[in-house]
Design a protein around this motif. Structure first.
Motif, PDB file in Angstrom:
ATOM      1  N   GLY A  33      -5.872   5.582  -2.293  1.00  6.17           N
ATOM      2  CA  GLY A  33      -7.007   5.691  -1.541  1.00  6.17           C
ATOM      3  C   GLY A  33      -6.586   6.178  -0.302  1.00  6.17           C
ATOM      4  N   GLU A  34      -7.663   6.062   0.637  1.00  2.50           N
ATOM      5  CA  GLU A  34      -7.215   6.932   1.960  1.00  2.50           C
ATOM      6  C   GLU A  34      -7.835   5.709   3.042  1.00  2.50           C
ATOM      7  OE1 GLU A  34      -7.477  11.041   2.776  1.00  2.50           O
ATOM      8  OE2 GLU A  34      -9.318  10.388   4.022  1.00  2.50           O
ATOM      9  N   THR A  78      -3.014   5.441   0.802  1.00  2.69           N
ATOM     10  CA  THR A  78      -2.746   4.181   0.073  1.00  2.69           C
ATOM     11  C   THR A  78      -2.414   4.357  -1.401  1.00  2.69           C
ATOM     12  OG1 THR A  78      -4.600   3.361  -0.360  1.00  2.69           O
ATOM     13  CG2 THR A  78      -3.563   3.043   1.837  1.00  2.69           C
ATOM     14  N   ARG A  79      -1.302   3.752  -2.037  1.00  4.08           N
ATOM     15  CA  ARG A  79      -1.287   3.730  -3.381  1.00  4.08           C
ATOM     16  C   ARG A  79      -0.811   2.321  -3.733  1.00  4.08           C
ATOM     17  NH1 ARG A  79      -1.649   6.641  -7.388  1.00  4.08           N
ATOM     18  NH2 ARG A  79      -2.113   8.587  -6.145  1.00  4.08           N
ATOM     19  N   GLY A  80      -1.676   1.445  -4.458  1.00  4.52           N
ATOM     20  CA  GLY A  80      -0.900   0.157  -4.761  1.00  4.52           C
ATOM     21  C   GLY A  80       0.091   0.021  -5.453  1.00  4.52           C
ATOM     22  N   GLN A  81       1.152  -0.576  -5.168  1.00  2.67           N
ATOM     23  CA  GLN A  81       2.424  -0.564  -5.634  1.00  2.67           C
ATOM     24  C   GLN A  81       2.667  -1.072  -7.194  1.00  2.67           C
ATOM     25  OE1 GLN A  81       4.987   1.376  -3.620  1.00  2.67           O
ATOM     26  NE2 GLN A  81       2.788   1.804  -3.114  1.00  2.67           N
ATOM     27  N   LEU A  84       0.849  -1.299   0.163  1.00  3.28           N
ATOM     28  CA  LEU A  84       0.038  -0.073  -0.021  1.00  3.28           C
ATOM     29  C   LEU A  84       0.804   1.148   0.020  1.00  3.28           C
ATOM     30  CD1 LEU A  84      -2.720  -0.998   2.634  1.00  3.28           C
ATOM     31  CD2 LEU A  84      -2.777  -1.162   0.269  1.00  3.28           C
ATOM     32  N   GLY A  85       2.213   1.236   0.016  1.00  2.41           N
ATOM     33  CA  GLY A  85       3.011   2.374   0.138  1.00  2.41           C
ATOM     34  C   GLY A  85       3.274   2.878   1.594  1.00  2.41           C
ATOM     35  N   PRO A  86       4.150   3.686   1.580  1.00  2.48           N
ATOM     36  CA  PRO A  86       4.558   4.062   2.972  1.00  2.48           C
ATOM     37  C   PRO A  86       4.072   5.382   3.484  1.00  2.48           C
ATOM     38  CG  PRO A  86       6.333   4.784   1.353  1.00  2.48           C
ATOM     39  CD  PRO A  86       5.160   4.071   0.574  1.00  2.48           C
ATOM     40  N   ASP A  87       3.202   6.298   2.734  1.00  5.62           N
ATOM     41  CA  ASP A  87       2.694   7.499   3.054  1.00  5.62           C
ATOM     42  C   ASP A  87       1.641   7.239   4.118  1.00  5.62           C
ATOM     43  OD1 ASP A  87       2.004  10.000   3.103  1.00  5.62           O
ATOM     44  OD2 ASP A  87       1.331  10.200   1.032  1.00  5.62           O
ATOM     45  N   ASN A  88       1.954   7.056   5.267  1.00  3.15           N
ATOM     46  CA  ASN A  88       1.096   7.037   6.399  1.00  3.15           C
ATOM     47  C   ASN A  88       1.578   8.174   7.557  1.00  3.15           C
ATOM     48  OD1 ASN A  88      -0.587   5.947   8.385  1.00  3.15           O
ATOM     49  ND2 ASN A  88       0.439   3.954   8.269  1.00  3.15           N
ATOM     50  N   GLN A  89       0.539   8.807   7.823  1.00  2.06           N
ATOM     51  CA  GLN A  89       0.836   9.884   9.089  1.00  2.06           C
ATOM     52  C   GLN A  89      -0.120   9.727  10.214  1.00  2.06           C
ATOM     53  OE1 GLN A  89       2.719  12.447   8.154  1.00  2.06           O
ATOM     54  NE2 GLN A  89       3.049  11.611   5.892  1.00  2.06           N
ATOM     55  N   VAL A  90       0.614   9.786  11.436  1.00  2.00           N
ATOM     56  CA  VAL A  90      -0.167   9.967  12.658  1.00  2.00           C
ATOM     57  C   VAL A  90      -1.035  11.122  12.786  1.00  2.00           C
ATOM     58  CG1 VAL A  90      -0.101   9.683  15.080  1.00  2.00           C
ATOM     59  CG2 VAL A  90       1.519   8.288  13.710  1.00  2.00           C
TER      60      VAL A  90
END
Lengths: 130, 126
Positions: free
Chosen positions: A95-96, A86-89, A62-68
């Motif tokens: 998506g979110e 998320t971004r399908g690799q 899903l990719g590493p773009d994850n924020q707390v």
């Protein structure tokens, strides 16, 4: 102790989103257990090795773009709300995904990780709302 | 708190079917440090197998609370003496039980040898 757990959470989360899997694994108890949200395909994941592999698989998919977005100190536990862009690799489809998690620590390592799709459910679980 | 009290009652009544109903299907049990079979036990069936084994070992295995039941949001703490005779010498274990309850079922149960340590871990005071 509780601030240590918050700091540990931040460190682990940073490692997760930067692919530093040795650091991720080091923050997990050998017998750590993940209880996922009822809507998630896997319902529980047990052991440091399995949980690390599961997290790695999710980030690689899903990719590493994850924020707390929120972080609450609960003593021996930490409640976090995160937003994963998320971004399908392979597919590239974006998506979110918003999830909450309650992480319980013992001796500086996570022993229990619980996921909640609904933040209210997580708040209710730890008695922060009625 | 009712669920935690029910665990003590059903155990003492030897009602293992009723005890089983108090656990979530994905319940987790962690025994205290140094316990011969430390687990953790993952899933209700594994938890109940452990309790059945303990019942055989410590039979009659009675739990006597020696503290109040302390309600801490989704967790309940109680210190008790676990009395048993079984096939060996009499056993009187002073042990503290921490239950985490979701939707009226135990999802996580953890034991501590030291009551003060259990309270401190949960951010409570004696």
């Amino acid at each position: 102790m509780s601030q240590e757990n918050v700091d540990l959470y931040r460190k682990q989360f940073h490692a997760l989103t930067h692919g530093d899997w040795d650091v991720v694994a080091a923050g997990l108890d050998p017998d750590v257990i993940v209880r996922t949200d009822p809507g998630w395909p896997e319902q529980r994941i047990y052991s440091r090795q399995a949980v690390t592999a599961w997290l790695r698989g999710a980030v690689e998919s899903l990719g590493p773009d994850n924020q707390v977005e929120k972080l609450v100190d609960l003593g021996d536990r930490v409640l976090a709300r995160w937003c994963w862009n998320t971004r399908g690799q392979r597919s590239g489809i974006g998506g979110e995904l918003r999830y909450s998690e309650i992480v319980t620590y013992r001796d500086g390592r996570a022993i229990l990780i619980e996921h909640f799709r609904d933040h209210e459910e997580a708040l209710k679980a730890v008695g922060l709302v009625e | 708190m009712e669920v935690a009290k029910a665990v003590i009652e059903t155990w003492n009544a030897r009602d293992m079917d009723a005890l089983r109903e108090l656990y979530d299907p994905d319940a987790i049990l962690r025994m205290p440090e140094g316990w011969p079979e430390p687990g953790p036990y993952v899933g209700r069936e594994a938890v109940m197998r452990q309790w059945e084994q303990q019942r055989q070992t410590l039979d009659p295995g009675v739990l006597e609370p020696i503290s109040d039941f302390i309600d801490a949001a989704d967790r309940v703490v109680v210190r008790h003496i676990w009395r048993g005779a079984g096939h060996g010498p009499e056993v009187n274990l002073d042990i503290t039980n921490v239950f985490m309850v979701r939707k009226r079922r135990i999802v996580y149960q953890e034991f501590f040898w030291d009551y003060a340590e259990a309270l401190e871990t949960l951010g409570l005071e004696e």
